[in-house]
Motif scaffolding. Sequence first.
Motif, mmCIF file in Angstrom:
data_model
loop_
_atom_site.group_PDB
_atom_site.id
_atom_site.type_symbol
_atom_site.label_atom_id
_atom_site.label_comp_id
_atom_site.label_asym_id
_atom_site.label_seq_id
_atom_site.Cartn_x
_atom_site.Cartn_y
_atom_site.Cartn_z
ATOM 1 N N THR A 14 0.827 -1.208 0.000
ATOM 2 C CA THR A 14 0.000 0.000 0.000
ATOM 3 C C THR A 14 0.858 1.254 0.000
ATOM 4 N N CYS A 116 -10.553 -2.895 1.785
ATOM 5 C CA CYS A 116 -11.000 -3.069 0.394
ATOM 6 C C CYS A 116 -12.312 -3.836 0.311
ATOM 7 N N ALA A 295 -7.619 0.950 -1.139
ATOM 8 C CA ALA A 295 -6.438 1.167 -0.292
ATOM 9 C C ALA A 295 -5.773 2.509 -0.613
#
Length: 322
Positions: A14, A116, A295
């Motif tokens: 991420t 998510c 994300a």
Amino acid sequence: MGATIFIDGEAGTTGLQIKSRLIGRTDLDFIRLDDAKRKDPAARREALNDADLVILCLPDDAAKEAVSLIDNGTTRVIDASSAHRTADGWVYGFPEYAPDSRTAVASGRLVSNPGCYAITSVAILHPLIAAGVLPSDWPVTINAVSGYSGGGKQLIAAFEDQGSEAYTDESFRVYGLGLSHKHVPEIQKWGGLMHRPLFVPSVGRFAQGMLVQVPLQLWAMPGKPSVAQVHKALSDHYAGQRYVRVCELKDSLAAAKIDPEELNGTNELRLHVFANEPEGQAVVVGQLDNLGKGASGQAVQNLNIMLGLPEDEGLDRPAHIE
């Protein structure tokens, strides 16, 4: 001089995606620690307290520790872990959730970035419950499939690195079979459910992309809502939103398939209502990039809102795993 940003955990999946979306930004300044200092508590504490805004891309326990290291009342935080998504005092960072959500994010000091699977499930359930189409006590089932990037570097290696001990040639796996996935409390709270949803996730042999499905037996629901009522509740809720879009009902009903990878590299969440009207059955499907709106894209959107910058800055160019 722009706001000073520190990404704690920037070497993770991420974190790398967030960095790729922020490349070239002249309206932001960055604090970066070299490899030798990333795990140095004193260096991290200094960076966390010197930043105007911190983005945490860490495991849950490490995210909680990072927050505890911030000893001033001014550093603002976006936490991309699941540590604070149902915690008191934290703003849920889904600007499209409710009419006042964008304002709450803009003024919030502590913002929790949604998961998510969860942001997609909540995006489906909350409008249906708020509109009275779906009862809050309804026994909800959610099925989902994600690209393997959602599992971070370890799962990426398992699918990509043939030299890894964890390498697998599986094409698909269902997991979370204890029915206690960490996104369940988040989905229940922000979806508006009285009872825990039955959530079964899976992972496919593709890097990124996601589909989340909520089946609805319309014939069994109070009032026997029509397919059009389901679609209207979603369309009305997200009218005018740039990054959450409800597809035209006629287009969804005519579709023969749906691709989990179609929205990769974007910050879009697309909702479809598929149905067999004569049989009183429908399935609402959310389609997104698990590393985008699921994300990093969502984190950048929240950052822009919190800093009073154009909300779409950095979100309309493709982002990729490095």
